[in-house]
Design an enzyme around this catalytic site. Sequence first.
Site, PDB file in Angstrom:
ATOM      1  N   ASN A  19       7.476   9.527  -1.897  1.00 43.21           N
ATOM      2  CA  ASN A  19       6.506   8.505  -2.300  1.00 43.21           C
ATOM      3  C   ASN A  19       6.279   8.711  -3.793  1.00 43.21           C
ATOM      4  O   ASN A  19       5.459   9.524  -4.202  1.00 43.21           O
ATOM      5  CB  ASN A  19       5.216   8.689  -1.494  1.00 43.21           C
ATOM      6  CG  ASN A  19       4.143   7.676  -1.877  1.00 43.21           C
ATOM      7  OD1 ASN A  19       4.289   6.916  -2.821  1.00 43.21           O
ATOM      8  ND2 ASN A  19       3.051   7.685  -1.129  1.00 43.21           N
ATOM      9  N   ARG A  77       9.181   5.251  -0.060  1.00 41.77           N
ATOM     10  CA  ARG A  77       8.161   4.203  -0.080  1.00 41.77           C
ATOM     11  C   ARG A  77       8.484   3.278  -1.257  1.00 41.77           C
ATOM     12  O   ARG A  77       8.623   3.740  -2.387  1.00 41.77           O
ATOM     13  CB  ARG A  77       6.767   4.807  -0.289  1.00 41.77           C
ATOM     14  CG  ARG A  77       5.688   3.741  -0.372  1.00 41.77           C
ATOM     15  CD  ARG A  77       4.340   4.304  -0.784  1.00 41.77           C
ATOM     16  NE  ARG A  77       3.332   3.263  -0.809  1.00 41.77           N
ATOM     17  CZ  ARG A  77       2.230   3.298  -1.541  1.00 41.77           C
ATOM     18  NH1 ARG A  77       1.973   4.340  -2.304  1.00 41.77           N
ATOM     19  NH2 ARG A  77       1.363   2.312  -1.514  1.00 41.77           N
ATOM     20  N   HIS A 112       0.084  -1.586   1.283  1.00 45.36           N
ATOM     21  CA  HIS A 112      -0.356  -0.521   2.193  1.00 45.36           C
ATOM     22  C   HIS A 112       0.060  -0.846   3.629  1.00 45.36           C
ATOM     23  O   HIS A 112      -0.544  -0.345   4.586  1.00 45.36           O
ATOM     24  CB  HIS A 112      -1.886  -0.328   2.176  1.00 45.36           C
ATOM     25  CG  HIS A 112      -2.437   0.172   0.871  1.00 45.36           C
ATOM     26  ND1 HIS A 112      -3.593  -0.334   0.329  1.00 45.36           N
ATOM     27  CD2 HIS A 112      -2.010   1.122   0.016  1.00 45.36           C
ATOM     28  CE1 HIS A 112      -3.854   0.279  -0.808  1.00 45.36           C
ATOM     29  NE2 HIS A 112      -2.900   1.165  -1.025  1.00 45.36           N
ATOM     30  N   LEU A 172      -9.032   2.859   2.636  1.00 43.81           N
ATOM     31  CA  LEU A 172      -9.842   3.083   1.436  1.00 43.81           C
ATOM     32  C   LEU A 172      -9.399   4.366   0.746  1.00 43.81           C
ATOM     33  O   LEU A 172      -9.842   5.462   1.108  1.00 43.81           O
ATOM     34  CB  LEU A 172     -11.333   3.172   1.817  1.00 43.81           C
ATOM     35  CG  LEU A 172     -11.873   2.045   2.725  1.00 43.81           C
ATOM     36  CD1 LEU A 172     -13.329   2.306   3.107  1.00 43.81           C
ATOM     37  CD2 LEU A 172     -11.733   0.686   2.041  1.00 43.81           C
ATOM     38  N   ASN A 215      -7.458   5.527  -3.297  1.00 45.93           N
ATOM     39  CA  ASN A 215      -7.643   5.170  -4.694  1.00 45.93           C
ATOM     40  C   ASN A 215      -7.450   3.671  -4.857  1.00 45.93           C
ATOM     41  O   ASN A 215      -8.277   2.976  -5.430  1.00 45.93           O
ATOM     42  CB  ASN A 215      -6.636   5.934  -5.535  1.00 45.93           C
ATOM     43  CG  ASN A 215      -7.325   6.674  -6.643  1.00 45.93           C
ATOM     44  OD1 ASN A 215      -8.303   6.193  -7.205  1.00 45.93           O
ATOM     45  ND2 ASN A 215      -6.813   7.843  -6.952  1.00 45.93           N
ATOM     46  N   ARG A 243      -9.239  -0.450 -10.015  1.00 44.13           N
ATOM     47  CA  ARG A 243      -8.900  -1.880  -9.987  1.00 44.13           C
ATOM     48  C   ARG A 243     -10.116  -2.711  -9.571  1.00 44.13           C
ATOM     49  O   ARG A 243     -10.852  -2.315  -8.669  1.00 44.13           O
ATOM     50  CB  ARG A 243      -7.756  -2.126  -8.997  1.00 44.13           C
ATOM     51  CG  ARG A 243      -6.420  -1.605  -9.498  1.00 44.13           C
ATOM     52  CD  ARG A 243      -5.334  -1.705  -8.436  1.00 44.13           C
ATOM     53  NE  ARG A 243      -4.775  -0.391  -8.166  1.00 44.13           N
ATOM     54  CZ  ARG A 243      -4.025  -0.071  -7.114  1.00 44.13           C
ATOM     55  NH1 ARG A 243      -3.735  -0.987  -6.229  1.00 44.13           N
ATOM     56  NH2 ARG A 243      -3.585   1.152  -6.972  1.00 44.13           N
ATOM     57  N   GLU A 297       1.327   7.762   6.348  1.00 39.60           N
ATOM     58  CA  GLU A 297       2.378   6.867   5.851  1.00 39.60           C
ATOM     59  C   GLU A 297       3.737   7.563   5.863  1.00 39.60           C
ATOM     60  O   GLU A 297       4.758   6.941   6.146  1.00 39.60           O
ATOM     61  CB  GLU A 297       2.038   6.414   4.418  1.00 39.60           C
ATOM     62  CG  GLU A 297       0.866   5.457   4.352  1.00 39.60           C
ATOM     63  CD  GLU A 297       0.242   5.364   2.964  1.00 39.60           C
ATOM     64  OE1 GLU A 297      -0.465   6.313   2.575  1.00 39.60           O
ATOM     65  OE2 GLU A 297       0.449   4.353   2.277  1.00 39.60           O
TER      66      GLU A 297
HETATM   67  N1  LIG Z   1     -14.614  14.282   0.882  1.00 41.16           N
HETATM   68  C1  LIG Z   1     -14.492  13.108   0.278  1.00 41.16           C
HETATM   69  N2  LIG Z   1     -15.549  12.298   0.166  1.00 41.16           N
HETATM   70  C2  LIG Z   1     -15.440  11.117  -0.454  1.00 41.16           C
HETATM   71  N3  LIG Z   1     -14.318  10.641  -0.989  1.00 41.16           N
HETATM   72  C3  LIG Z   1     -13.223  11.410  -0.928  1.00 41.16           C
HETATM   73  C4  LIG Z   1     -13.244  12.678  -0.284  1.00 41.16           C
HETATM   74  N4  LIG Z   1     -12.009  13.204  -0.355  1.00 41.16           N
HETATM   75  C5  LIG Z   1     -11.248  12.307  -1.032  1.00 41.16           C
HETATM   76  N5  LIG Z   1     -11.982  11.230  -1.365  1.00 41.16           N
HETATM   77  C6  LIG Z   1     -11.548  10.032  -2.099  1.00 41.16           C
HETATM   78  O1  LIG Z   1     -10.239   9.668  -1.725  1.00 41.16           O
HETATM   79  C7  LIG Z   1      -9.554   9.150  -2.886  1.00 41.16           C
HETATM   80  C8  LIG Z   1      -8.071   9.366  -2.742  1.00 41.16           C
HETATM   81  O2  LIG Z   1      -7.626   8.797  -1.538  1.00 41.16           O
HETATM   82  P1  LIG Z   1      -6.077   8.777  -1.150  1.00 41.16           P
HETATM   83  O3  LIG Z   1      -5.951   8.063   0.121  1.00 41.16           O
HETATM   84  O4  LIG Z   1      -5.545  10.158  -1.239  1.00 41.16           O
HETATM   85  O5  LIG Z   1      -5.566   7.888  -2.353  1.00 41.16           O
HETATM   86  P2  LIG Z   1      -4.151   7.530  -2.921  1.00 41.16           P
HETATM   87  O6  LIG Z   1      -3.127   7.738  -1.830  1.00 41.16           O
HETATM   88  O7  LIG Z   1      -4.322   6.101  -3.304  1.00 41.16           O
HETATM   89  O8  LIG Z   1      -3.953   8.437  -4.104  1.00 41.16           O
HETATM   90  C9  LIG Z   1     -10.147   9.890  -4.061  1.00 41.16           C
HETATM   91  O9  LIG Z   1     -10.218   9.059  -5.175  1.00 41.16           O
HETATM   92  C10 LIG Z   1     -11.535  10.261  -3.586  1.00 41.16           C
HETATM   93  O10 LIG Z   1     -12.452   9.352  -4.155  1.00 41.16           O
HETATM   94  C1  LIG Z   2      -0.096  -0.588  -3.247  1.00 45.77           C
HETATM   95  C2  LIG Z   2      -1.133   0.368  -3.675  1.00 45.77           C
HETATM   96  O1  LIG Z   2      -2.191  -0.013  -4.122  1.00 45.77           O
HETATM   97  O2  LIG Z   2      -0.852   1.667  -3.518  1.00 45.77           O
HETATM   98  P1  LIG Z   2      -1.722   2.905  -3.993  1.00 45.77           P
HETATM   99  O3  LIG Z   2      -3.001   2.833  -3.246  1.00 45.77           O
HETATM  100  O4  LIG Z   2      -0.865   4.072  -3.605  1.00 45.77           O
HETATM  101  O5  LIG Z   2      -1.906   2.751  -5.472  1.00 45.77           O
HETATM  102 MG   LIG Z   3      -2.268   6.230  -0.685  1.00 44.00          MG
END
Ligand SMILES: Nc1ncnc2c1ncn2[C@@H]1O[C@H](COP(=O)(O)OP(=O)(O)O)[C@@H](O)[C@H]1O
Ligand SMILES: CC(=O)OP(=O)(O)O
Ligand SMILES: [Mg+2]
Length: 402
Positions: free
Chosen positions: A11, A93, A182, A211, A213, A243, A386
């Site tokens: 990924n 991915r 997603h 939910l 990033n 965003r 994923e």
């Molecule tokens: N214990 C927690 N409480 C609240 N939010 C959290 C916690 N752990 C992680 N996060 C949130 O999860 C987000 C990352 O989520 P993730 O699904 O790993 O994102 P991505 O795959 O898009 O990088 C972080 O920005 C953080 O805000």
């Molecule tokens: C498509 C997309 O927003 O992916 P990510 O959350 O990994 O940035």
């Molecule tokens: Mg992600």
Amino acid sequence: MSNGTRVLVLNAGSSSVKYQLIDMLDGSRLASGLVERIGEAGGRLVHAPRGGVKREAEQVYPDHGAALKAVAEELTADGIGLDSPELAAIGHRVVHGGKRFTAPTLITDEVLTEIRRLIPLAPLHNPANITGIEVARELRPDLPQVAVFDTAFHANMPEYAARYAIDKAVADEHQVRRYGFHGTSHQYVSRATAALLGKDPAEVNVIVLHLGNGGSASAVAGGVCVDTSMGLTPLEGLVMGTRSGDVDPGVVFHLHRVGGLSIDEIDDLLNRRSGLLGLCGDNDMREIMRRAEDGDADAGLAFDTYIHRLRKYIGGYYAVLGRVDAIAFTAGVGENAAPVRAAAMAGLEELGIAVDAELNAVRSGEARVISPECSRVTVAVVPTDEELEIAQQTFALVGAAS
Ligand SMILES: Nc1ncnc2c1ncn2[C@@H]1O[C@H](COP(=O)(O)OP(=O)(O)O)[C@@H](O)[C@H]1O
Ligand SMILES: CC(=O)OP(=O)(O)O
Ligand SMILES: [Mg+2]
């Protein structure tokens, strides 16, 4: 065709690569890890072999090629390198598959060219995905490489949900429609939610709230996605880490004509400097909740704006589905932030939605119900996976092709 049973999942993000090596016989992880801050001064690799000690390295990884070579070396050091005959395929991915790619696809030169052509529709994501593919093909040119697209699960949305109400000819000429993202997560989580209910996916209607990033919501009816909050690009919909999610397109015209910002500056503003970060200077929900708890007004407003947008989508998808069996929270925020779940579900008893405060407070990596027995709609926390979904789709395609 190899007789291997392992799939390496990559990924690749703009400045990071996450990876997992999965044994498809039992779904177990032989290794997982990530390289972050690629191309920056303080790069970092974290590699976790199964049953072994986690290894970390801090050094400069000038590009994705260097990062993937470092990953390959870590795997080799564990005796599970890329040259292993047990490796059946590499699954990638890929965020944007456009109109054409609606299923896992064996990567050829021609497929890669097409993914490259889609870069303008996912400028933050597709370039990194392509680099991951190129480097992996260089390392193992003989191995099947499979692209699993974020957009695929949404490809069967009804046309009225996929269309923007703009001139049809213009939209068609420029492929302007709602693709959604997603999808691998929405697919995995909607199925896992059905399993949690002890039902077949075809029997249940689920609202999935991914939910992280980036964030998106989807309405899944009987296993089929009927609407999702992201659109042409991953910018539409929910308030995200950086965003904006939904804005009146008039904002763009105004900032350009009156504010004097260029289109590139507005792109950067809405994609990288908006959302929670833009509202309060932080994009990590943990920090925002802590600040809001301490009475910080900006953080409080950022939290409330995030929740308000989320509730609008929940209400909207309730109406789209007509009957909702479950609402599933997933990804970093959805899986970990109990206050977000509580606020998103508050006061919806008339809709048959309730959350049990004690169940909601439980911390666990398992899929679990957080609504009380009396709740007509089951509210659940369902961790996404994923990588496992990508590995399964990759392995199924490679198996079918052999
Ligand atoms: N214990 C927690 N409480 C609240 N939010 C959290 C916690 N752990 C992680 N996060 C949130 O999860 C987000 C990352 O989520 P993730 O699904 O790993 O994102 P991505 O795959 O898009 O990088 C972080 O920005 C953080 O805000
Ligand atoms: C498509 C997309 O927003 O992916 P990510 O959350 O990994 O940035
Ligand atoms: Mg992600």
